[in-house]
Write an enzyme that holds these catalytic residues in place. Structure first.
Site, PDB file in Angstrom:
ATOM      1  N   TRP A  21      -1.431  -3.185   5.020  1.00 44.97           N
ATOM      2  CA  TRP A  21      -0.384  -2.548   4.208  1.00 44.97           C
ATOM      3  C   TRP A  21       0.084  -1.247   4.868  1.00 44.97           C
ATOM      4  O   TRP A  21       1.288  -1.042   5.102  1.00 44.97           O
ATOM      5  CB  TRP A  21      -0.919  -2.284   2.789  1.00 44.97           C
ATOM      6  CG  TRP A  21       0.040  -1.616   1.849  1.00 44.97           C
ATOM      7  CD1 TRP A  21       1.402  -1.523   1.984  1.00 44.97           C
ATOM      8  CD2 TRP A  21      -0.274  -0.956   0.615  1.00 44.97           C
ATOM      9  NE1 TRP A  21       1.944  -0.847   0.901  1.00 44.97           N
ATOM     10  CE2 TRP A  21       0.938  -0.488   0.058  1.00 44.97           C
ATOM     11  CE3 TRP A  21      -1.474  -0.726  -0.079  1.00 44.97           C
ATOM     12  CZ2 TRP A  21       0.985   0.205  -1.158  1.00 44.97           C
ATOM     13  CZ3 TRP A  21      -1.421  -0.042  -1.284  1.00 44.97           C
ATOM     14  CH2 TRP A  21      -0.207   0.415  -1.818  1.00 44.97           C
ATOM     15  N   ASP A  51      -5.012  -9.243   6.570  1.00 44.92           N
ATOM     16  CA  ASP A  51      -4.263  -9.426   5.329  1.00 44.92           C
ATOM     17  C   ASP A  51      -2.968  -8.628   5.398  1.00 44.92           C
ATOM     18  O   ASP A  51      -2.977  -7.431   5.678  1.00 44.92           O
ATOM     19  CB  ASP A  51      -5.104  -8.911   4.145  1.00 44.92           C
ATOM     20  CG  ASP A  51      -4.325  -8.989   2.842  1.00 44.92           C
ATOM     21  OD1 ASP A  51      -4.135 -10.120   2.347  1.00 44.92           O
ATOM     22  OD2 ASP A  51      -3.887  -7.941   2.322  1.00 44.92           O
ATOM     23  N   TYR A  56       5.343  -5.564   2.888  1.00 47.10           N
ATOM     24  CA  TYR A  56       4.814  -4.361   3.545  1.00 47.10           C
ATOM     25  C   TYR A  56       5.804  -3.927   4.623  1.00 47.10           C
ATOM     26  O   TYR A  56       5.944  -4.569   5.664  1.00 47.10           O
ATOM     27  CB  TYR A  56       3.431  -4.594   4.150  1.00 47.10           C
ATOM     28  CG  TYR A  56       2.328  -4.883   3.144  1.00 47.10           C
ATOM     29  CD1 TYR A  56       2.496  -4.602   1.782  1.00 47.10           C
ATOM     30  CD2 TYR A  56       1.107  -5.423   3.537  1.00 47.10           C
ATOM     31  CE1 TYR A  56       1.488  -4.874   0.864  1.00 47.10           C
ATOM     32  CE2 TYR A  56       0.094  -5.681   2.625  1.00 47.10           C
ATOM     33  CZ  TYR A  56       0.299  -5.405   1.292  1.00 47.10           C
ATOM     34  OH  TYR A  56      -0.703  -5.672   0.389  1.00 47.10           O
ATOM     35  N   HIS A 121       1.227 -12.590  -4.938  1.00 46.44           N
ATOM     36  CA  HIS A 121       1.023 -11.152  -4.782  1.00 46.44           C
ATOM     37  C   HIS A 121       1.025 -10.447  -6.137  1.00 46.44           C
ATOM     38  O   HIS A 121       2.055  -9.925  -6.579  1.00 46.44           O
ATOM     39  CB  HIS A 121       2.132 -10.592  -3.875  1.00 46.44           C
ATOM     40  CG  HIS A 121       1.827  -9.254  -3.299  1.00 46.44           C
ATOM     41  ND1 HIS A 121       2.554  -8.722  -2.261  1.00 46.44           N
ATOM     42  CD2 HIS A 121       0.885  -8.331  -3.584  1.00 46.44           C
ATOM     43  CE1 HIS A 121       2.057  -7.531  -1.950  1.00 46.44           C
ATOM     44  NE2 HIS A 121       1.056  -7.269  -2.742  1.00 46.44           N
ATOM     45  N   SER A 152      -3.784 -12.901  -5.245  1.00 42.07           N
ATOM     46  CA  SER A 152      -4.213 -11.516  -5.271  1.00 42.07           C
ATOM     47  C   SER A 152      -3.973 -11.061  -6.697  1.00 42.07           C
ATOM     48  O   SER A 152      -2.877 -11.242  -7.235  1.00 42.07           O
ATOM     49  CB  SER A 152      -3.377 -10.685  -4.287  1.00 42.07           C
ATOM     50  OG  SER A 152      -3.850  -9.353  -4.282  1.00 42.07           O
TER      51      SER A 152
END
Ligand code: NAP
Length: 327
Positions: A21, A51, A56, A121, A152
């Site tokens: 991220w 990941d 991002y 997400h 997630s």
């Protein structure tokens, strides 16, 4: 580096992996050259699982992996995520058309024909009560665009519901010294179903490295500045949902029990590894030195029962009332 099995995928992934991220955005300025150096350092240290997410840096993080793949020969796995491109988070947005579109975009960003692991997400809770969404994911696997899928989640209850869907291979959830509830019920249920667990935010956004102080300043575009109270997204994603002052006080106590030979970041990462249900943690890192420090936690001996007990006591007295029943 030690490796653990991820769900029923047959993959063996590094128990300390990499969260991408920060190298995409929302953490202040980043420099792609330094970010790539951090990714190379991770591979050099045995990390084989990364990941990322389509959002991002609006694809910047995914595109760095396309570059990394060109520069390295070894096989590594990339987990990405979809769902956050929706302008408003509504369950109705999780349509076949949208999911397919997001995935096509990730395939282009990553310069690949198939996504290794696609995660929803942090969708809104009602999505876990829409079997048709998971049916679409099954179709995407059938079509060959996605190898495996997972979720997630924000909350333990979402994780428990998600693993009722038989093809969910992984659950990514916040789990760290400041967020211990997932270990109570969820870990056992995930193990029963052979579902992998990705422990995210393992350093509580850097707080558990011990370097943050009352004088620390964060850039305007760093979520540790703009999301402390959940102004932009779930407040639990910033410092794990613990207020700044309480977090600093708990960190001071944790420093006292950290063995002299290791850093607080390593203690925090080692603590996560004491849970066999966890497949890997995915610490974020912007620089090679952070990566090397973090991955060294895999080769440390287990924490002593006395240290674990003291960590438990700090959580129970200072943190638990503030976080335990919120997520
Ligand atoms: N909704 C979701 O699905 C979701 C949400 C959050 C995170 N994630 C995933 O989980 C990953 C990990 O979480 P996170 O990045 O939010 O938090 P984190 O791993 O707890 O913290 C990462 C940050 O801590 C600092 N740091 C890392 N190693 C350090 C070290 N050894 N010493 C000192 N500082 C260190 C770095 O920032 P500075 O150098 O700037 O301090 C780094 O960016 C993310 O990268 C992402 O892949 C997913």
């Amino acid at each position: 580096m030690k490796y653990r099995s991820l769900g029923r995928t047959g993959w063996h992934v590094s128990e300390i992996s990499f969260g991408a991220w920060a190298i995409g955005g929302a953490w202040g300025d980043v420099d792609d050259r330094e970010s790539l150096a951090a990714l190379h350092a991770a591979l050099d240290g045995g990390v084989n699982f990364f990941d990322t997410a389509d959002v991002y840096g609006d694809g910047r993080s995914e595109r760095l992996f396309a570059r990394l793949k060109k520069e390295r020969k070894e096989k590594f796995y990339i987990a990405t995520k979809a769902g956050r491109r929706l302008a408003a988070q509504t369950p109705e947005g999780y349509t076949r058309k949208n999911l397919t579109g997001w995935i096509e975009r990730s395939l282009r960003n990553l310069n690949t024909d198939a996504l290794d692991l696609l995660q929803l997400h942090c969708p809104p809770t009602p999505v876990y009560y829409l079997p048709e969404v998971f049916g679409i994911l099954d179709d995407l696997v059938q079509s060959g665009k996605v190898r495996h899928y997972g979720v997630s989640v924000e909350k333990v209850e979402e994780a428990l519901k998600a693993i009722e869907f038989p093809n969910v291979q992984s659950v990514q959830i916040i789990f760290n010294i400041f967020r211990q509830r997932p270990a109570e019920l969820f870990f056992g249920e995930a193990q029963k179903r052979k579902v992998g667990i990705l422990a995210r935010v393992p350093l509580a956004s850097g707080m558990l490295s011990g370097k943050i102080s009352r004088a620390s300043k964060f850039a305007k575009d760093d979520h540790r500045n703009f999301n402390r109270h959940g102004e932009a997204f779930d407040r639990g994603e910033t410092f794990s949902g613990v207020d700044f002052e309480t977090a600093l006080q708990a960190v001071d106590e944790l420093k006292k029990l950290t063995p002299k030979t290791i850093s607080l970041a390593q203690l925090a990462l080692r603590w996560i590894l004491e849970f066999p249900a966890v497949t890997c943690s995915i610490p974020g890192a912007k620089r090679p030195a952070q990566v090397s420090e973090n991955i060294a936690a895999s080769d440390l001996p287990p924490l002593s029962p006395a240290t674990l007990k003291k960590i438990g006591a700090i959580y129970n007295s200072r943190i638990k009332p503030l976080v335990h029943h919120y997520w």
